[in-house]
Design a protein around this motif. Structure first.
Motif, PDB file in Angstrom:
ATOM      1  N   ALA A  18      65.017  41.274  17.900  1.00  0.00           N
ATOM      2  CA  ALA A  18      65.433  40.077  17.159  1.00  0.00           C
ATOM      3  C   ALA A  18      64.509  38.881  17.382  1.00  0.00           C
ATOM      4  O   ALA A  18      64.922  37.735  17.277  1.00  0.00           O
ATOM      5  CB  ALA A  18      66.868  39.696  17.522  1.00  0.00           C
ATOM      6  N   GLY A  19      63.241  39.153  17.704  1.00  0.00           N
ATOM      7  CA  GLY A  19      62.289  38.074  17.925  1.00  0.00           C
ATOM      8  C   GLY A  19      62.523  37.275  19.189  1.00  0.00           C
ATOM      9  O   GLY A  19      62.023  36.150  19.316  1.00  0.00           O
ATOM     10  N   TYR A 177      69.743  34.701  24.444  1.00  0.00           N
ATOM     11  CA  TYR A 177      70.335  35.991  24.090  1.00  0.00           C
ATOM     12  C   TYR A 177      71.776  35.821  23.623  1.00  0.00           C
ATOM     13  O   TYR A 177      72.213  36.467  22.667  1.00  0.00           O
ATOM     14  CB  TYR A 177      70.263  36.948  25.282  1.00  0.00           C
ATOM     15  N   ILE A 178      72.512  34.969  24.316  1.00  0.00           N
ATOM     16  CA  ILE A 178      73.901  34.723  23.924  1.00  0.00           C
ATOM     17  C   ILE A 178      73.949  34.050  22.561  1.00  0.00           C
ATOM     18  O   ILE A 178      74.754  34.422  21.694  1.00  0.00           O
ATOM     19  CB  ILE A 178      74.600  33.858  24.991  1.00  0.00           C
ATOM     20  N   LEU A 179      73.083  33.071  22.374  1.00  0.00           N
ATOM     21  CA  LEU A 179      73.072  32.322  21.123  1.00  0.00           C
ATOM     22  C   LEU A 179      72.635  33.194  19.949  1.00  0.00           C
ATOM     23  O   LEU A 179      73.223  33.130  18.859  1.00  0.00           O
ATOM     24  CB  LEU A 179      72.144  31.111  21.250  1.00  0.00           C
ATOM     25  N   PRO A 183      75.496  35.538  15.978  1.00  0.00           N
ATOM     26  CA  PRO A 183      75.408  35.690  14.516  1.00  0.00           C
ATOM     27  C   PRO A 183      74.950  37.079  14.085  1.00  0.00           C
ATOM     28  O   PRO A 183      75.269  37.523  12.979  1.00  0.00           O
ATOM     29  CB  PRO A 183      74.392  34.615  14.109  1.00  0.00           C
ATOM     30  N   LEU A 184      74.201  37.758  14.948  1.00  0.00           N
ATOM     31  CA  LEU A 184      73.748  39.117  14.617  1.00  0.00           C
ATOM     32  C   LEU A 184      74.818  40.167  14.900  1.00  0.00           C
ATOM     33  O   LEU A 184      74.608  41.342  14.567  1.00  0.00           O
ATOM     34  CB  LEU A 184      72.492  39.453  15.435  1.00  0.00           C
ATOM     35  N   ARG A 185      75.906  39.741  15.521  1.00  0.00           N
ATOM     36  CA  ARG A 185      76.975  40.660  15.936  1.00  0.00           C
ATOM     37  C   ARG A 185      76.429  41.749  16.862  1.00  0.00           C
ATOM     38  O   ARG A 185      76.918  42.875  16.876  1.00  0.00           O
ATOM     39  CB  ARG A 185      77.683  41.279  14.718  1.00  0.00           C
ATOM     40  N   ARG A 186      75.423  41.354  17.638  1.00  0.00           N
ATOM     41  CA  ARG A 186      74.878  42.247  18.666  1.00  0.00           C
ATOM     42  C   ARG A 186      75.535  41.863  19.991  1.00  0.00           C
ATOM     43  O   ARG A 186      74.994  41.134  20.797  1.00  0.00           O
ATOM     44  CB  ARG A 186      73.366  42.090  18.745  1.00  0.00           C
ATOM     45  N   PHE A 187      76.736  42.388  20.179  1.00  0.00           N
ATOM     46  CA  PHE A 187      77.499  41.990  21.357  1.00  0.00           C
ATOM     47  C   PHE A 187      76.927  42.586  22.639  1.00  0.00           C
ATOM     48  O   PHE A 187      77.232  42.110  23.734  1.00  0.00           O
ATOM     49  CB  PHE A 187      78.960  42.374  21.173  1.00  0.00           C
ATOM     50  N   ASP A 188      76.108  43.614  22.510  1.00  0.00           N
ATOM     51  CA  ASP A 188      75.423  44.111  23.691  1.00  0.00           C
ATOM     52  C   ASP A 188      74.405  43.094  24.195  1.00  0.00           C
ATOM     53  O   ASP A 188      74.244  42.910  25.414  1.00  0.00           O
ATOM     54  CB  ASP A 188      74.732  45.441  23.381  1.00  0.00           C
ATOM     55  N   ILE A 189      73.752  42.378  23.269  1.00  0.00           N
ATOM     56  CA  ILE A 189      72.819  41.319  23.672  1.00  0.00           C
ATOM     57  C   ILE A 189      73.581  40.142  24.282  1.00  0.00           C
ATOM     58  O   ILE A 189      73.151  39.566  25.289  1.00  0.00           O
ATOM     59  CB  ILE A 189      71.977  40.861  22.460  1.00  0.00           C
TER      60      ILE A 189
END
Length: 245
Positions: A18-19, A177-179, A183-189
């Motif tokens: 995610a950059g 990473y939390i921020l 929005p990406l719904r990447r809850f692992d991140i």
């Protein structure tokens, strides 16, 4: 459990995606802002706290200022300073916010360390002919060091937790990473970032706990150890058995 496993796998994957910046870079950014902020806060608060503790003057003012500083919402202050200083001074806005957050704990640790010293010790040093400067550096500073480190420990943990909001103004750190994950719904991140912040806080807390333990003067440690173990028991003298007829 799968989410926790995914978060741990993401941490060790080496590619945050995610950059986002790699984890080691984000960790160094987080440590940099924490270290700079705590050092600046200590330069301001420690001499002031020692002055208050040594002279016994200004304590009420210090308590009032510390209480007011604790009541300031860090995120709101960060955004306010960001708007006032402009986009070219985001780092300064963040550092000022974190410094103001760290000062109350360090200030309290500095002057309470002196206040906790038994006045009889100060009077004994004065009766030996020590000057005020000698009393400060040879008696008060060594004996008050443990509580000062406790204040630094508390301030560091508060700043480590709060540096995560630096990501809101694009300063990196582990908070990115939390921020970015929400929005990406990447809850692992998101969980991975939270775990990294918690792990960093635990490591720093352990380091300060060890430093706090080492900072106790040897004489006080020996007295505390003797107090815990209790007075030594002396064996009763043996009486000679009566001779048999």
């Amino acid at each position: 459990m799968n989410l926790l496993g995914d978060a741990i796998a993401w941490i060790f994957s080496g590619d945050p995606g995610a950059g986002l910046a790699p984890v080691p870079i984000a960790l160094l950014q987080h440590l940099f802002y924490t270290f700079v902020s705590v050092v600046i806060a200590a330069v301001i608060a420690v001499p002031l706290g020692w002055l208050i503790g040594h002279t016994g003057k200004g304590r009420d003012i210090a308590v009032a200022i510390s209480g007011a500083a604790r009541a300031i919402p860090s995120f709101g202050l960060l955004i306010l300073l960001f708007l006032l200083l402009g986009v070219l001074r985001t780092a300064e806005a963040a550092v000022i916010t974190f410094v103001l957050l760290a000062i109350p704990s360090i200030l309290a640790g500095a002057y309470t360390g002196f206040e906790a010293i038994d006045r009889k010790v100060i009077d004994a040093a004065r009766s030996m002919g020590m000057t005020q400067w000698q009393i400060l550096w040879r008696v008060e500073v060594p004996l008050g060091l443990t509580l000062l480190i406790a204040g630094l420990r508390s301030a560091t943990l508060q700043v480590v937790a709060t540096v995560t909001i630096a990501a809101f103004i694009n300063l990196g750190g582990l908070g990115q990473y939390i921020l970015a994950g929400i929005p990406l719904r990447r809850f692992d991140i998101v969980l991975g970032g939270a775990l990294l912040v918690a792990a960093l806080a635990l490591v720093l807390d352990g380091a300060f706990a060890l430093l706090q333990r080492v900072s106790v003067p040897a004489g006080i440690r020996a007295a505390q150890s003797e107090h815990r173990s209790g007075p030594k028991r002396t064996a009763a003298p043996r009486t000679a058995a009566p001779a048999r007829a």
